[in-house]
Design an enzyme around this catalytic site. Structure first.
Site, mmCIF file in Angstrom:
data_model
loop_
_atom_site.group_PDB
_atom_site.id
_atom_site.type_symbol
_atom_site.label_atom_id
_atom_site.label_comp_id
_atom_site.label_asym_id
_atom_site.label_seq_id
_atom_site.Cartn_x
_atom_site.Cartn_y
_atom_site.Cartn_z
ATOM 1 N N ASP A 152 0.856 -1.194 0.000
ATOM 2 C CA ASP A 152 0.000 0.000 0.000
ATOM 3 C C ASP A 152 0.897 1.251 0.000
ATOM 4 O O ASP A 152 1.796 1.368 0.844
ATOM 5 C CB ASP A 152 -0.864 -0.050 1.274
ATOM 6 C CG ASP A 152 -1.982 0.975 1.277
ATOM 7 O OD1 ASP A 152 -2.434 1.369 0.194
ATOM 8 O OD2 ASP A 152 -2.410 1.361 2.388
ATOM 9 N N ILE A 212 -9.637 -0.268 3.092
ATOM 10 C CA ILE A 212 -10.160 -0.059 4.442
ATOM 11 C C ILE A 212 -9.063 -0.293 5.478
ATOM 12 O O ILE A 212 -8.526 -1.397 5.584
ATOM 13 C CB ILE A 212 -11.361 -1.003 4.701
ATOM 14 C CG1 ILE A 212 -12.494 -0.683 3.718
ATOM 15 C CG2 ILE A 212 -11.830 -0.903 6.153
ATOM 16 C CD1 ILE A 212 -13.625 -1.676 3.715
ATOM 17 N N ASP A 213 -8.743 0.731 6.205
ATOM 18 C CA ASP A 213 -7.800 0.618 7.316
ATOM 19 C C ASP A 213 -8.401 1.228 8.582
ATOM 20 O O ASP A 213 -8.492 0.577 9.626
ATOM 21 C CB ASP A 213 -6.478 1.321 6.966
ATOM 22 C CG ASP A 213 -5.414 1.082 8.018
ATOM 23 O OD1 ASP A 213 -5.679 0.345 8.992
ATOM 24 O OD2 ASP A 213 -4.312 1.629 7.900
HETATM 25 P P1 13P Z 1 -9.017 4.702 5.386
HETATM 26 O O1 13P Z 1 -8.180 5.595 6.249
HETATM 27 O O2 13P Z 1 -10.273 5.377 4.957
HETATM 28 O O3 13P Z 1 -9.269 3.362 6.003
HETATM 29 O O4 13P Z 1 -8.186 4.433 4.026
HETATM 30 C C1 13P Z 1 -7.258 3.386 3.950
HETATM 31 C C2 13P Z 1 -6.459 3.450 2.703
HETATM 32 O O5 13P Z 1 -6.774 4.094 1.735
HETATM 33 C C3 13P Z 1 -5.239 2.627 2.668
HETATM 34 O O6 13P Z 1 -4.496 2.855 1.516
HETATM 35 O O1 G3H Z 2 -3.316 4.849 3.507
HETATM 36 C C1 G3H Z 2 -2.838 4.659 4.593
HETATM 37 C C2 G3H Z 2 -3.149 3.443 5.373
HETATM 38 O O2 G3H Z 2 -4.193 3.710 6.281
HETATM 39 C C3 G3H Z 2 -1.930 2.916 6.046
HETATM 40 O O3 G3H Z 2 -1.619 3.645 7.178
HETATM 41 O O4 G3H Z 2 0.762 4.131 6.737
HETATM 42 O O5 G3H Z 2 -0.191 4.398 9.042
HETATM 43 O O6 G3H Z 2 0.165 2.128 8.054
HETATM 44 P P1 G3H Z 2 -0.111 3.600 7.796
HETATM 45 ZN ZN ZN Z 3 -4.576 4.806 0.718
#
Ligand code: 13P
Ligand code: G3H
Ligand code: ZN
Length: 311
Positions: free
Chosen positions: A82, A257-258
């Site tokens: 990601d 979704i995170d």
């Molecule tokens: P959220 O913060 O809306 O969960 O988005 C996650 C995301 O886009 C990870 O790349």
């Molecule tokens: O897009 C971001 C994701 O929520 C990942 O978050 O970089 O803090 O792991 P992070």
């Molecule tokens: Zn993202």
């Protein structure tokens, strides 16, 4: 089942008018909660790892946990980087067994984004790995990069055909008004997404899979629970789920979704400690946290993504 790419998942999702959930993973309980839900519902899955997750948990630990999930579930699971921001990071994930990487060149000029993305695509495709690119900029925080309010920008549909043909990407993340984190819209305003841009992108790239970042709905029950048990998130607002359903029926094949996972876990642990202030065995509070993740993911799969039974 071995780790797979998202190629077939996206082809099927596009045709079927549903989306695949791409859930961020950082530890064993998160991986177990997500994959147990997907197994029960026979849903294809993307597990995505940010560079922050790799720093936190270590690449090898995460890979081995995901491999364990593949054995336990027998599901098609795609392992995705990601927000990769450099060629070197993407290469390291490709060499380390990921089946998909995102190269996020959206912070660069258009031409530099094309150049960087093309370089990653060449290396990835030589190794059987698929690539997600990004055009347009989302607001919010991803790892150390913070895109301030007002500094995001919508995707320009005039650029998408040129970008996809010159880079060779397999999917494209676009910016239509979502943002990362738990504060996506101003309190008191009506959340809005630029479906007109999505529609235009779809018209210019028929059949091509589109990705929606920042797609947590910031589930109000979890926010209320956090606030009830000592947290302070009064203005947290996410993407309304009916908008996500609409996007999934259109060209959006991957929904990221995170934040909802973080909220499920944190709300559950806050409540647990409020009710059990003398407990100190991590298994006691991580077990309900994992169950909350499982229930939340199961509901998303059925009610929002529509990918149940599609594995
Ligand atoms: P959220 O913060 O809306 O969960 O988005 C996650 C995301 O886009 C990870 O790349
Ligand atoms: O897009 C971001 C994701 O929520 C990942 O978050 O970089 O803090 O792991 P992070
Ligand atoms: Zn993202």
């Amino acid at each position: 089942m071995p780790i797979v790419t998202s190629k077939k998942m996206f082809e099927d999702a596009y045709k079927g008018g549903y989306a695949i959930g791409a859930f961020n993973v950082n530890n064993m309980e998160i991986i177990q909660g997500i994959t147990e839900a997907a197994k029960e519902l026979q849903a294809p899955l993307i597990l995505q790892v940010s560079s922050g997750a790799r720093k936190y948990a270590n690449h090898t630990y995460l890979m081995k946990l995901i491999e364990a999930a593949c054995i336990e579930t027998d599901l098609p699971i795609c392992v995705h980087l990601d927000h990769g921001d450099t060629f070197e990071l993407c290469k390291s994930c490709i060499d380390g067994g990921f089946s998909s990487v995102m190269i996020d060149g959206s912070h660069h000029s258009y031409e530099d984004n094309v150049k960087l993305t093309r370089r990653v695509v060449e290396y990835a495709h030589d190794h059987g790995v698929v690539v997600e690119g990004e055009l347009g900029r989302l607001e919010g925080v991803e790892d150390e990069v913070k895109v301030a309010e007002g500094e995001g920008s919508y995707t320009d549909p005039d650029q998408v055909q040129d970008f996809v043909s010159r880079t060779g990407v397999d999917s494209l993340a676009i910016a239509i008004g979502t943002s990362h984190g738990a504060y996506k819209f101003k309190p008191g305003t009506k959340p809005q997404l630029r479906f007109d841009i999505l529609k235009e992108v779809e018209r210019r790239l028929p059949g091509f899979p589109i990705v929606l970042h920042g797609a947590s709905s910031v589930i109000p029950e979890f926010v209320e629970q956090i606030n009830q048990y000592g947290g302070e998130m009064p203005d947290a607002i996410g993407v309304p789920e009916d908008m996500l359903r609409e996007a999934a029926k259109m060209a959006v094949c991957k929904i990221n979704i995170d934040s909802d996972l973080r909220l499920a876990m944190t709300a559950t642990i806050r409540k647990y400690f409020a009710e059990n202030p003398s407990h100190f065995d991590p298994r006691q509070y991580l077990k309900p946290a994992r169950e909350a993740i499982k229930a939340m993911v199961a509901r998303k799969i059925v009610d929002v993504l529509g990918c149940n039974g599609k594995a």
